[in-house]
Motif scaffolding. Structure first.
Motif, PDB file in Angstrom:
ATOM      1  N   ILE A  38       0.832  -1.208   0.000  1.00 38.66           N
ATOM      2  CA  ILE A  38       0.000   0.000   0.000  1.00 38.66           C
ATOM      3  C   ILE A  38       0.863   1.253   0.000  1.00 38.66           C
ATOM      4  CG2 ILE A  38      -1.610   1.341   1.390  1.00 38.66           C
ATOM      5  CD1 ILE A  38      -2.768  -1.449   2.282  1.00 38.66           C
ATOM      6  N   PHE A  39       1.820   1.326   0.947  1.00 35.86           N
ATOM      7  CA  PHE A  39       2.639   2.534   1.030  1.00 35.86           C
ATOM      8  C   PHE A  39       3.649   2.610  -0.108  1.00 35.86           C
ATOM      9  CE2 PHE A  39       1.079   2.377   5.416  1.00 35.86           C
ATOM     10  CZ  PHE A  39       0.533   3.638   5.455  1.00 35.86           C
ATOM     11  N   GLY A  40       4.100   1.442  -0.578  1.00 30.74           N
ATOM     12  CA  GLY A  40       4.991   1.432  -1.737  1.00 30.74           C
ATOM     13  C   GLY A  40       4.287   2.019  -2.948  1.00 30.74           C
ATOM     14  N   LEU A  41       3.026   1.647  -3.137  1.00 31.43           N
ATOM     15  CA  LEU A  41       2.268   2.173  -4.271  1.00 31.43           C
ATOM     16  C   LEU A  41       2.049   3.680  -4.108  1.00 31.43           C
ATOM     17  CD1 LEU A  41       0.807   1.692  -6.884  1.00 31.43           C
ATOM     18  CD2 LEU A  41      -1.236   1.073  -5.605  1.00 31.43           C
ATOM     19  N   LEU A  42       1.795   4.104  -2.869  1.00 32.65           N
ATOM     20  CA  LEU A  42       1.619   5.539  -2.609  1.00 32.65           C
ATOM     21  C   LEU A  42       2.886   6.304  -3.009  1.00 32.65           C
ATOM     22  CD1 LEU A  42      -0.283   7.704  -1.313  1.00 32.65           C
ATOM     23  CD2 LEU A  42       1.036   7.395   0.785  1.00 32.65           C
TER      24      LEU A  42
END
Lengths: 325, 300
Positions: A38-42
């Motif tokens: 999730i945060f990687g995609l963000l």
């Protein structure tokens, strides 16, 4: 590596991670990987603007928050299925990105950052203020229903995990395609010399706007995943510190290497969790780490590695050239 | 939404006086912070994202000084000088290292300090709301203006802020130091070649901008509660003011700040949930019609 090979590598890697985790991992590992996705995609979605277009958005969390809230509210209404809620949310995010982006790209440099930040705080104050709809500072209460669709039951953690990883891999490959396309190279040109790009007849403002909307699109995908993961949406998703964290991840990992922000997200989550566990002075420690990276290395970990690698390659080349003479 | 209440207020002199005086102090606080940001940007070409945190430091310095001495004059001085000194240190040891780096690096240095300062304040003063209360010097009966009453401190704050603005304008416009500053803003290298220590000029300007934030904080202390992280809202507002007024234009910032202050104070009566929205709408309209702001000139 050719594009097709990269896609293949991405898919195989994703499948491998999913298979190994499902076979041997426990709940904790699933959690870690989902948060990383999730945060990687963000961070990766933000890097379309920061790294490739040279527009330092300090309001990227508005898409994260918008994605989470709009998806969560649609699901709580009970009127739509998960895929259609996600679709509607993405359309909303694109419209919001188009409107906000139209204003933001009129300004350059630090003013762009400030304006994105200001719009994000507008969204934040709407979320806080509109208590009857959003639950105010308590967040969306009562959880988000996750009715099964197409035989997928997201209330089951393993299925949720597979879905998040699959969406993540698809998005990463899509972003990869975007930045490697002629459009992506046009963005780099705008970053390096917008004036020259304009002289060559490139519609710079339109390109910037498209980049802004694309970045917001993928940012809100991560927001949707987040609301699925925590089964809720909270105001801090749209708070400025979330945007700051996303930029922090990018600079930790590196701007110039495609997967830099993902590595940055991993390092950030690792740091964040351990610091929170060890000390209550979270802000001080994170701030000092950030200062050390910015003033010490002046770039991210992968940037340093990349430079070292290239320097090594050019040295080897020089040596090979020397032998021939 | 409550348009009747707003109309009722706008037809009652007492209500108008109360709301205008409340709006003026909001506007003046925003103006002081915004003018600090503008001053630093105008000369050094960097935006100090930490300015809101400097304002917060000003509030806490003033609180402590007032607690120790019981004198509001001392706490004003403590806010101004304390934050001014901190600003100089921040400029010399951190900000000056990234003058030639890109915006991202400048932003990250500031972000790091926002994190650190919020946490330091929480550690030193605690995470709860702190209140100074009205200083004894201002425990006077309210001033009667046109059927309405204005607290003496509100009048003092407004006059004092205008005075500071005039002083800063005079310093930059009329003195030799001001000439050097204006020259350095145009061409730092040339000024430096003429034998003037421009690093010192930069540090002084950063310090002066910080003093303005610190003063704003000290002025806000009697009328606002102090809490870690409080600097962020005023940073956003001061930015909106800068955009509306025109970047680099102190006069524009002054007028825009008063406008925002009045919208805030009358908005709490007429449209409490939409005040932020109205502020943003005005900014958006200004950006669409005149991207350089109402009083801004096109960048050279």
């Amino acid at each position: 590596m050719t594009a097709r090979l990269e896609v293949l590598a991405g898919v195989v890697l994703g499948a491998l991670v999913v298979a190994l985790t499902l076979a041997f991992g426990d709940k904790a590992l699933l959690d870690v990987l989902m948060r990383l996705a999730i945060f990687g995609l963000l961070a990766l979605s933000l890097n379309i603007l920061v790294g490739y277009t040279g527009l330092v958005s300090f309001g990227h969390a508005m898409f994260f928050g918008l994605g989470a809230y709009s998806f969560g509210l649609l699901m709580q209404s009970g009127a739509v299925s998960i895929p259609s809620a996600a679709l509607i949310t993405l359309v909303v995010a694109c419209i919001w990105g188009g409107v906000v982006g139209t204003f933001c790209i009129r300004l350059d440099d630090i003013y762009f950052s400030f304006l994105t930040l200001a719009f994000q705080m507008l969204l934040y104050s709407i979320i806080i203020g509109w208590v009857s709809l959003t639950g105010g500072d308590q967040g969306l209460m009562g959880g988000i229903p996750r009715p099964p669709f197409l035989g997928i039951n997201l209330a089951e953690p393993r299925q949720l995990f597979v879905l998040i990883v699959v969406v993540f891999v698809v998005c990463v490959l899509a972003i990869r395609q975007i930045v490697q396309s002629p459009f992506g190279f046009a963005l780099r040109m705008i970053r390096d010399n917008a004036e020259r790009a304009r002289f060559l007849g490139l519609p710079v403002q339109r390109y910037k706007l498209i980049a802004f909307v694309l970045s917001g699109f993928f940012g809100s995908v991560s927001g949707i995943l987040m609301s699925l993961y925590v089964s809720g949406a909270y105001p801090n998703f749209a708070f400025w510190s979330m945007s700051g964290d996303a930029i922090f991840m990018i600079i930790l990992g590196g701007l110039t290497v495609f997967l830099g922000p993902l590595v940055g997200a991993a390092v950030f989550l690792l740091l964040n969790d351990n610091i929170t566990r060890l000390t209550e002075h979270h802000g001080i420690v994170m701030g000092v780490v950030l200062l050390a990276i910015v003033l010490g290395m002046r770039k991210g970990f992968l940037d340093v590695l990349d430079e070292w690698w290239q320097a090594r390659a050019s040295r080897a080349e020089a040596r090979a050239g020397g032998d021939r003479q | 939404m409550n348009p009747e209440a707003l109309l009722a207020c706008l037809t009652t002199p007492a209500c108008i006086v109360t709301q205008v005086s409340a709006g003026m102090i909001i506007g003046m606080l925003i103006f002081l912070v915004a003018s600090g940001v503008t001053l630093i940007f105008g000369v050094l070409k960097v935006v100090n994202f930490t300015h809101g945190s400097f304002y917060m430091l000003g509030v806490y310095f003033a609180l402590t000084a007032y607690g120790l001495t019981g004198s509001y004059a001392v706490s004003l001085l403590a806010g101004a000088i304390g934050v001014g000194l901190f600003g100089v240190v921040f400029e010399r040891f951190f900000m000056s290292k990234v003058y030639n780096a890109d915006v991202l690096m400048q932003l990250l240095v500031c972000y790091a300090f926002i994190l650190i300062l919020d946490d330091v304040v929480k550690t030193v003063w605690g995470g709860d709301f702190l209140k100074m209360g009205m200083p004894e010097e201002f425990a006077l009966p309210p001033i009667k203006v046109w059927d309405g009453f204005v607290p003496p401190f509100y009048a003092f704050l407004t006059v004092f802020a205008v005075l500071i603005a005039v002083l800063v304008a005079a310093l930059l416009g009329l003195t030799r130091f001001g000439k050097i500053v204006r020259a350095a803003a145009v061409n730092r290298q040339m000024v430096s070649v003429l034998g003037i220590n421009t690093s010192l000029v930069y540090a002084l300007i950063f310090g002066l901008g910080s003093v303005l934030a610190g003063l704003a904080g000290a002025l806000a202390a009697p009328v606002r509660s102090a809490v870690p992280g409080m600097g962020f809202d005023i940073l956003i507002e001061s930015f909106i003011v800068t955009v509306i007024g025109g970047m680099g234009s102190m006069g524009g910032a002054f007028i825009a700040a008063i406008g925002i202050g009045l919208i805030r104070s009358f908005g709490t009566i007429g449209f409490p949930l939409a005040t932020e929205g109205v502020m943003f709408a005005i900014m958006a309209i200004v950006l669409l019609i005149k991207p350089t702001g109402l009083f801004g000139r096109r960048a050279a």
